[in-house]
Design a protein around this motif. Structure first.
Motif, PDB file in Angstrom:
ATOM      1  N   ALA A   9      65.006  25.858  62.592  1.00  0.00           N
ATOM      2  CA  ALA A   9      64.507  25.505  63.928  1.00  0.00           C
ATOM      3  C   ALA A   9      63.985  26.753  64.637  1.00  0.00           C
ATOM      4  CB  ALA A   9      65.607  24.852  64.762  1.00  0.00           C
ATOM      5  N   SER A  10      62.881  26.584  65.336  1.00  0.00           N
ATOM      6  CA  SER A  10      62.308  27.715  66.075  1.00  0.00           C
ATOM      7  C   SER A  10      62.941  27.830  67.454  1.00  0.00           C
ATOM      8  CB  SER A  10      60.798  27.521  66.224  1.00  0.00           C
ATOM      9  OG  SER A  10      60.526  26.383  67.029  1.00  0.00           O
ATOM     10  N   ARG A  11      62.722  28.980  68.060  1.00  0.00           N
ATOM     11  CA  ARG A  11      63.226  29.180  69.430  1.00  0.00           C
ATOM     12  C   ARG A  11      62.584  28.185  70.392  1.00  0.00           C
ATOM     13  NH1 ARG A  11      67.541  32.798  68.783  1.00  0.00           N
ATOM     14  NH2 ARG A  11      66.978  34.198  67.068  1.00  0.00           N
ATOM     15  N   VAL A  12      61.308  27.896  70.168  1.00  0.00           N
ATOM     16  CA  VAL A  12      60.618  26.931  71.025  1.00  0.00           C
ATOM     17  C   VAL A  12      61.258  25.557  70.900  1.00  0.00           C
ATOM     18  CG1 VAL A  12      58.416  25.795  71.480  1.00  0.00           C
ATOM     19  CG2 VAL A  12      58.478  28.234  70.915  1.00  0.00           C
ATOM     20  N   ARG A  13      61.665  25.209  69.672  1.00  0.00           N
ATOM     21  CA  ARG A  13      62.318  23.909  69.465  1.00  0.00           C
ATOM     22  C   ARG A  13      63.640  23.838  70.219  1.00  0.00           C
ATOM     23  NH1 ARG A  13      64.114  19.930  69.770  1.00  0.00           N
ATOM     24  NH2 ARG A  13      64.430  18.213  68.310  1.00  0.00           N
ATOM     25  N   ILE A  84      67.694  29.647  81.038  1.00  0.00           N
ATOM     26  CA  ILE A  84      68.687  30.722  80.870  1.00  0.00           C
ATOM     27  C   ILE A  84      69.397  30.629  79.521  1.00  0.00           C
ATOM     28  CG2 ILE A  84      70.860  31.631  81.769  1.00  0.00           C
ATOM     29  CD1 ILE A  84      69.829  31.006  84.577  1.00  0.00           C
ATOM     30  N   PRO A  85      69.952  29.458  79.128  1.00  0.00           N
ATOM     31  CA  PRO A  85      70.566  29.384  77.796  1.00  0.00           C
ATOM     32  C   PRO A  85      69.558  29.623  76.684  1.00  0.00           C
ATOM     33  CG  PRO A  85      71.253  27.537  79.160  1.00  0.00           C
ATOM     34  CD  PRO A  85      70.135  28.203  79.872  1.00  0.00           C
ATOM     35  N   ALA A  86      68.316  29.217  76.891  1.00  0.00           N
ATOM     36  CA  ALA A  86      67.308  29.428  75.856  1.00  0.00           C
ATOM     37  C   ALA A  86      67.070  30.914  75.611  1.00  0.00           C
ATOM     38  CB  ALA A  86      66.006  28.742  76.252  1.00  0.00           C
ATOM     39  N   PHE A  87      67.016  31.691  76.674  1.00  0.00           N
ATOM     40  CA  PHE A  87      66.833  33.132  76.507  1.00  0.00           C
ATOM     41  C   PHE A  87      68.060  33.786  75.881  1.00  0.00           C
ATOM     42  CE2 PHE A  87      63.438  32.708  79.773  1.00  0.00           C
ATOM     43  CZ  PHE A  87      62.423  33.319  79.052  1.00  0.00           C
ATOM     44  N   GLN A  88      69.234  33.189  76.132  1.00  0.00           N
ATOM     45  CA  GLN A  88      70.433  33.747  75.529  1.00  0.00           C
ATOM     46  C   GLN A  88      70.434  33.600  74.017  1.00  0.00           C
ATOM     47  OE1 GLN A  88      73.555  31.703  77.656  1.00  0.00           O
ATOM     48  NE2 GLN A  88      73.785  33.382  79.127  1.00  0.00           N
ATOM     49  N   THR A  89      69.680  32.608  73.493  1.00  0.00           N
ATOM     50  CA  THR A  89      69.636  32.408  72.040  1.00  0.00           C
ATOM     51  C   THR A  89      68.791  33.461  71.351  1.00  0.00           C
ATOM     52  OG1 THR A  89      67.709  30.931  72.192  1.00  0.00           O
ATOM     53  CG2 THR A  89      69.883  29.916  72.359  1.00  0.00           C
TER      54      THR A  89
END
Length: 497
Positions: A9-13, A84-89
């Motif tokens: 899975a990509s970060r965008v996903r 915010i959680p997305a950037f933490q990944t």
């Protein structure tokens, strides 16, 4: 998240997933909020006092602009919280989480700084709203318990619409005199008097530039004072003390020399505190002689400070539709029935305006403050609830992610009480941080409430102490269940798993 990233899975996903979950929750919350707003759109009227047993009609409407702004704010907040959680990944360690569970969150500050920061922010806002609500509530209580300078419980007020009934000035004068004579002869009636305006009413008093014998105003001062036209016995009827001189009599009519009664503040300002009896004051371009000094009272608002004010005889500045004030020990329904009987004895075609006590008039005059206090209290309660829920969520999550650490602590000899203190102390530290920032912000912002407060300091330490106690109790309540779960951790099962 680790598994999804590991299988491609990509970060965008992941970002799309987080935003989708957030938008679904946001949409459900917004729909619930709209439904609650629709149900409560008429609730404001419940805060306002009924008039003659009939509630005020204030229909609420669902304004499209307000709804649009609310939906936009929900969308923006959802995007922020989802990003915010997305950037933490971005710095996610795939190997560690796939090999075993995380070692713990309780005591690990780096990973939870964002959640902790949000909780501190919620507690800060809640503390500010609690302080503001408490200050306004204390102010409202002082307004309603402060003496207005006149009797409120044994005086009723109403009116007879003589102007609408077609009475001319001579007819109105005769009717008023006859009605006062009839009322004074009724059992239970101590006195009755007319006045153009009743205290704390929405009607405005007459105002006039004045000139005072022996007083030379500064160049920049142009004295203009409000006054009320009253009939004989008005001060006695309302219970306003007469400090010196006399009240008006029936001989103070249109054929007599002009007279006036001033209040204490006017005596202090324009005569230096000396008794002004027999001194002159110019009213509407004509000189009137002072015959009495009355105590100060509230005229337009319970929050007003003492100000110059005076009275003139109703007959010397006549109005056909004055307010009728009656001092009586009879119940309101009995007094109304007796008054209707006496009015109809003089003219069967006349009716009465609403009859209320002056205490009811005081309550109505402070109803805007009551509405403001109630709304701020509701907002403060909601903010407190959100802070409690957020703190509970953070602590529950921390305990759930720290089972291995908690089990290890118990295996090394930590007791249930130690784990309780560990979890509760973390929650209290977050609360303390929020209260500290909230107290600083409240000290800066409560100055803006200065004009809304009455005899209450915006820095009242009792109010801040009460808000601190409420926040502490909320924090303890929110942390109690997660701490209880932590204390029931089975070290053997946790370490074996």
């Amino acid at each position: 998240m680790s598994v999804r990233l590991a299988i491609g899975a990509s970060r965008v996903r992941l970002l799309k997933q987080l935003l989708t979950e957030g938008l679904i929750l946001s949409a459900l919350g917004a729909a619930g909020g709209l439904l609650a707003a629709y149900w409560c759109r008429h609730a404001l009227v419940l805060l306002l006092p009924a008039r003659s047993g009939v509630a005020m009609y204030l229909p609420g409407e669902m304004d499209g602009r307000v709804m649009s702004w609310s939906a936009g704010i929900c969308l923006i907040v959802t995007l922020i919280v989802g990003l915010i959680p997305a950037f933490q990944t971005r710095n996610f360690d795939l190997a560690g989480p796939l090999k075993a569970e995380s070692s713990g969150v309780v005591g690990v500050r780096g990973r939870a700084w964002m959640r902790s920061g949000l909780i501190v922010f919620q507690v800060c806002l809640s503390f500010i709203l609690l302080v503001g609500a408490a200050l306004l509530l204390e102010s409202l209580e002082k307004i309603r318990t402060t003496s207005p300078g006149f009797t409120t419980t044994s005086v009723v007020t109403t009116g007879v619409p003589l102007t609408a009934a077609g009475y001319d000035v001579p007819q109105a004068k005769v009717f008023q005199d006859e009605l006062i004579d009839r009322l004074n002869s009724l059992p239970g009636v101590e006195s009755a008097a007319f006045a153009r305006v009743k205290p704390l009413d929405y009607s405005t008093y007459s105002s006039t530039p004045i000139a005072v014998d022996g007083y030379q105003p500064p160049i920049e001062e142009q004295p203009a004072i409000e006054y009320n036209q009253v009939s004989p016995g008005y001060l006695t009827t309302l219970g306003i003390p007469l400090l010196s001189g006399r009240e008006f009599t029936r001989s103070d009519d249109e054929n007599a020399p002009l007279v006036a009664i001033v209040n204490r503040t006017m005596m202090t300002r324009y005569w230096g505190g000396q008794d002004p009896i027999s001194r002159r004051v110019q009213v509407k371009g004509r000189w009137a002689r002072v015959v009495g000094v009355a105590a100060d009272s509230k005229y337009e608002s319970m929050r007003e400070t003492p100000r110059p004010f005076f009275y003139v005889p109703l007959r010397q500045d006549f109005v056909r539709g004055p307010v009728l004030n009656i001092r009586t020990n009879q119940p309101l329904p009995s007094m109304r029935a007796a008054l209707v009987r006496e009015v109809h004895a003089l003219d069967a075609n006349l009716a009465l305006y609403e009859m209320i006590t002056l205490q009811e008039q005081v309550n109505r005059s402070t109803s805007p403050q009551l509405v403001a206090v109630t709304l701020v209290s509701i907002l403060g309660g909601l903010a407190l609830l959100l802070a409690g829920v957020g703190l509970y969520g953070v602590m529950s999550y921390a305990v759930a992610q720290s089972t291995r650490e908690l089990g290890l602590r118990m295996a090394l000899g930590a007791g249930a009480a130690n784990l309780l203190r560990l979890v509760i102390s973390r929650g209290l530290r977050l609360t303390a941080g929020g209260v500290l920032f909230g107290a600083v912000a409240a000290l800066a912002l409560t100055r803006l409430l200065g004009k809304l407060l009455y005899n209450v300091s915006p820095y009242d330490p009792r109010v801040f102490g009460l808000a601190l106690a409420v926040m502490t109790m909320t924090a303890l309540s929110a942390c109690l269940l997660p701490a209880w779960r932590a204390a029931r951790t089975d070290p053997a099962r946790v370490l074996r798993d």
